[in-house]
Design a protein around this motif. Structure first.
Motif, short mmCIF file in Angstrom:
data_model
loop_
_atom_site.label_atom_id
_atom_site.label_comp_id
_atom_site.label_asym_id
_atom_site.label_seq_id
_atom_site.Cartn_x
_atom_site.Cartn_y
_atom_site.Cartn_z
N PRO A 121 0.82 -1.22 0.00
CA PRO A 121 0.00 0.00 0.00
C PRO A 121 0.85 1.26 0.00
O PRO A 121 0.64 2.16 -0.83
CB PRO A 121 -0.81 -0.09 1.29
N ALA A 122 1.84 1.32 0.89
CA ALA A 122 2.66 2.53 1.00
C ALA A 122 3.45 2.77 -0.28
O ALA A 122 3.48 3.88 -0.81
CB ALA A 122 3.60 2.42 2.19
N TRP A 180 0.30 -7.10 14.18
CA TRP A 180 -0.84 -6.43 14.82
C TRP A 180 -0.88 -6.69 16.33
O TRP A 180 -1.10 -5.77 17.11
CB TRP A 180 -2.12 -6.91 14.15
N ASN A 181 -0.66 -7.95 16.74
CA ASN A 181 -0.83 -8.29 18.16
C ASN A 181 0.43 -8.12 18.99
O ASN A 181 0.36 -7.87 20.18
CB ASN A 181 -1.30 -9.74 18.32
N ILE A 182 1.59 -8.33 18.36
CA ILE A 182 2.82 -8.29 19.15
C ILE A 182 3.59 -6.98 18.97
O ILE A 182 3.94 -6.32 19.94
CB ILE A 182 3.74 -9.49 18.79
N ILE A 205 7.44 6.27 7.08
CA ILE A 205 8.03 4.94 6.94
C ILE A 205 9.39 4.91 7.61
O ILE A 205 9.72 4.00 8.36
CB ILE A 205 8.16 4.57 5.44
N TYR A 206 10.16 5.99 7.37
CA TYR A 206 11.49 6.11 7.98
C TYR A 206 11.40 6.08 9.50
O TYR A 206 12.13 5.37 10.18
CB TYR A 206 12.13 7.40 7.47
N SER A 247 3.32 2.27 9.19
CA SER A 247 3.80 1.31 10.19
C SER A 247 3.92 -0.07 9.58
O SER A 247 4.87 -0.81 9.87
CB SER A 247 2.88 1.30 11.41
N LEU A 248 2.97 -0.43 8.69
CA LEU A 248 3.07 -1.72 7.98
C LEU A 248 4.38 -1.79 7.20
O LEU A 248 5.15 -2.76 7.33
CB LEU A 248 1.92 -1.85 6.99
#
Lengths: 303, 273
Positions: A24-25, B182-184, B152-153, B89-90
């Motif tokens: 996506p990014a 997501w969870n950790i 992102i950086y 963050s992804l």
């Protein structure tokens, strides 16, 4: 059920998941930054207006026209003038402030937050505020200055004073930003450095010059470069206060790009793009040169 | 008196002077939003007025679609904040914690884009948004900002600093990669995400040229763009303009007062590297 188990089994391979995570990014950056960046160069070779009815290839004509365009050179000169005075002032004020507020006492923390406040505010609102305060008739600060014995100055409406006024307004708004960067750097200097300097009999000023400054060269370099890049792109505060006037004395590269592309007929997007390309080239040259300079500074100081 | 105390005193004086210079205009604009038009154009101007009222705010309500501006600003800047923090963050997580082919190349691509000023690409972006039919829409405002190279950086540098092998416990428990993220990982990065979110919120809330260019109708203007257009028109009353500027300042200043640390953190980390 079946498809969801498929998805999770697909996601079990870290490498494959990674591509999904960045997709996506990367797509957004590709479509809305990279492609426009490349097309700026393409559009700068086209004759095209804002209505985009027709576009014809004209090669480097826009660049040739720019060389003979007095308004372009005026904007270039004003941008250089703005940058040459705004950046050193901003750095000097923020450095002085940073040295004072970097110690974590309650009072200094309060001063630090207060000095950063203008940077939180939009340049639009700040521009409106200052154009009132500096108004020749109803401006409170104009009035204060006349009480100090100065003549009644027109600041933003005076061709000589408009740019200095915009510069001071910008320093007022931005120095808190640089201060925060410098404070973070000053706080990483080990106290033992100062203790050693004290043992050598260095006073506060010597400590500042021989310990503080050399230790924060990287942050200082970063601040100078970002402040310069911001200054070369100056737009908001000028758009709100002087619109490039009086007599074009505050017209900068970006206000000129905006005006030729979006504000005045013939809404020449091609020409505006050509000026954008030139602006990018200036910014690259200036920031790369500065980067080189600070890198060499860092390595000689590290000896 | 010795030299050190003299220096400390000098520092305090300097700090007080700076404090007055920075805060005085804010007090003035706050106070002036409650002054009458006559008090504002009175000669010579004074800091205080004889009486104060809410009249200017009522005028603003009539003259400027301020509620629309506010709504647009919130939808645009909060929308960008939420989507971009998620996407950044992804991507930051993948760049930091997973080895994959082309990682270095793609990350260099991100870093290069971080250095390119927006003004350089704004015209083709305008053309592109126009061709996609998204000019003057919320999508047209939000999508181009849905990911940020700086974000992102920033997220990557936070994820890199987390201890190694955190993921392994998740893999042992049979969680898939998204669950691990997501969870950790994400719960550990809350403060980084708030920092980035505030940074994006502040920049987009205050941005002028971007929303100015991508919106054309008055109903779609953001606070910054709408106010700038009205000041450019020069038809509006002084008091109403000041009151409108004050209204545009209050929300962010309020958030700043509550979450100062996060405003400062994003900027401080950008300089430390």
């Amino acid at each position: 059920m079946k498809s969801s188990s498929k998805v999770s089994s697909f996601l079990n391979k870290p490498e494959r998941a990674a591509y999904l995570f960045i997709a996506p990014a990367i797509l957004v950056l590709l479509i809305f930054m990279f492609i426009p960046l490349v097309s700026t160069i393409a559009v700068s070779t086209l004759r095209m207006d804002v209505f985009m009815q027709s576009a014809t290839f004209i090669g480097l004509d826009h660049f040739i026209r720019m060389m003979g365009d007095g308004k372009f050179w005026n904007a270039f000169g004003n941008t250089a003038y703005f940058t040459a005075f705004e950046v050193p002032l901003q750095i000097a004020v923020s450095l002085l402030a940073a040295v004072y507020v970097s110690r974590n006492t309650r009072l200094r923390k309060f001063v630090r937050s207060a000095l950063f406040l203008p940077f939180v505010c939009s340049l639009t609102a700040i521009g409106i505020m200052w154009s009132f305060l500096l108004d020749p008739q109803i401006g409170l600060y104009t009035e204060y200055l006349t009480r100090l014995g100065l003549p009644r100055l027109a600041f933003l409406r005076d061709p000589q004073l408009a740019m200095p006024a915009v510069i001071l307004m910008t320093v007022w708004r931005n120095f808190g930003y640089t201060m925060v960067i410098l404070v973070a750097a000053v706080q990483t200097i080990p106290a033992s450095y100062y203790e050693a300097a004290q043992l050598d009999g260095a006073g506060k000023f010597r400590q500042f010059a021989n310990v503080t400054i050399p230790s924060i060269v990287p942050a200082l370099g970063f601040s100078v470069i970002t402040a310069t890049i911001m200054a070369l792109q100056v737009f908001d505060q000028i758009f709100v206060t002087t619109q490039g006037g009086p007599l074009g004395k505050t017209e900068t590269l970006v206000t000129y790009i905006y005006k030729s592309g979006f504000q005045t007929a013939p809404y020449d997007l091609g020409y505006a793009s050509a000026i954008s390309v030139m602006t990018l080239i200036f910014i690259m040259i200036v920031s790369l040169t500065m980067n080189r300079y600070f890198q060499s500074k860092e390595s000689t100081d590290a000896r | 008196m010795n030299k050190t105390t003299l220096m400390t005193m000098l520092g305090s004086v300097l700090a007080i002077v700076l404090l007055v210079i920075v805060l005085h205009p804010f007090l003035w604009i706050l106070l002036s939003s409650f002054k009458s038009e006559q008090a504002l154009i009175k000669f010579p101007p004074t800091f205080f007025a004889d009486s104060y009222s809410f009249a200017q705010f009522a005028t603003v309500w009539e003259r400027i679609p301020l509620l629309d501006f506010l709504k647009n600003t919130v939808i645009f800047s909060v929308g960008v904040m939420v989507v971009s923090v998620f996407f950044d963050s992804l991507a930051g997580y993948a760049f930091a914690r997973i080895k994959f082919k082309g990682r270095k190349l793609l990350y260099t691509f991100v870093l290069i884009l971080m250095m390119i000023p927006f003004q350089v690409m704004m015209i083709p972006l305008f053309v592109q948004i126009y061709k996609m039919g998204m000019l003057d829409t919320y999508w047209g405002l939000i999508l181009p900002r849905a990911a940020s190279p700086f974000g992102i950086y920033l997220m990557r540098s936070f994820f890199v600093s987390l201890p190694k092998d955190l993921e392994e416990s998740g893999r042992v428990d049979g969680l898939n990669e998204f669950r691990i993220y997501w969870n950790i990982m994400l719960p550990l990065c809350k403060s980084a995400m708030v920092t980035l979110g505030i940074f994006l919120l502040m920049n987009n809330w205050n941005d002028l040229i971007y929303p100015l260019m991508l919106t054309s109708s008055t109903e779609m203007r953001t606070l910054s763009a709408g106010l700038a257009m009205f000041v450019g028109g020069r038809t509006i009353e002084y008091g109403a303009t000041l009151a409108a500027a004050t209204i545009s300042l209050v929300p962010l200043v309020a958030v700043y007062a509550m979450a100062q640390r996060y405003f400062v953190q994003g900027i401080a980390t950008s300089g430390l590297k």
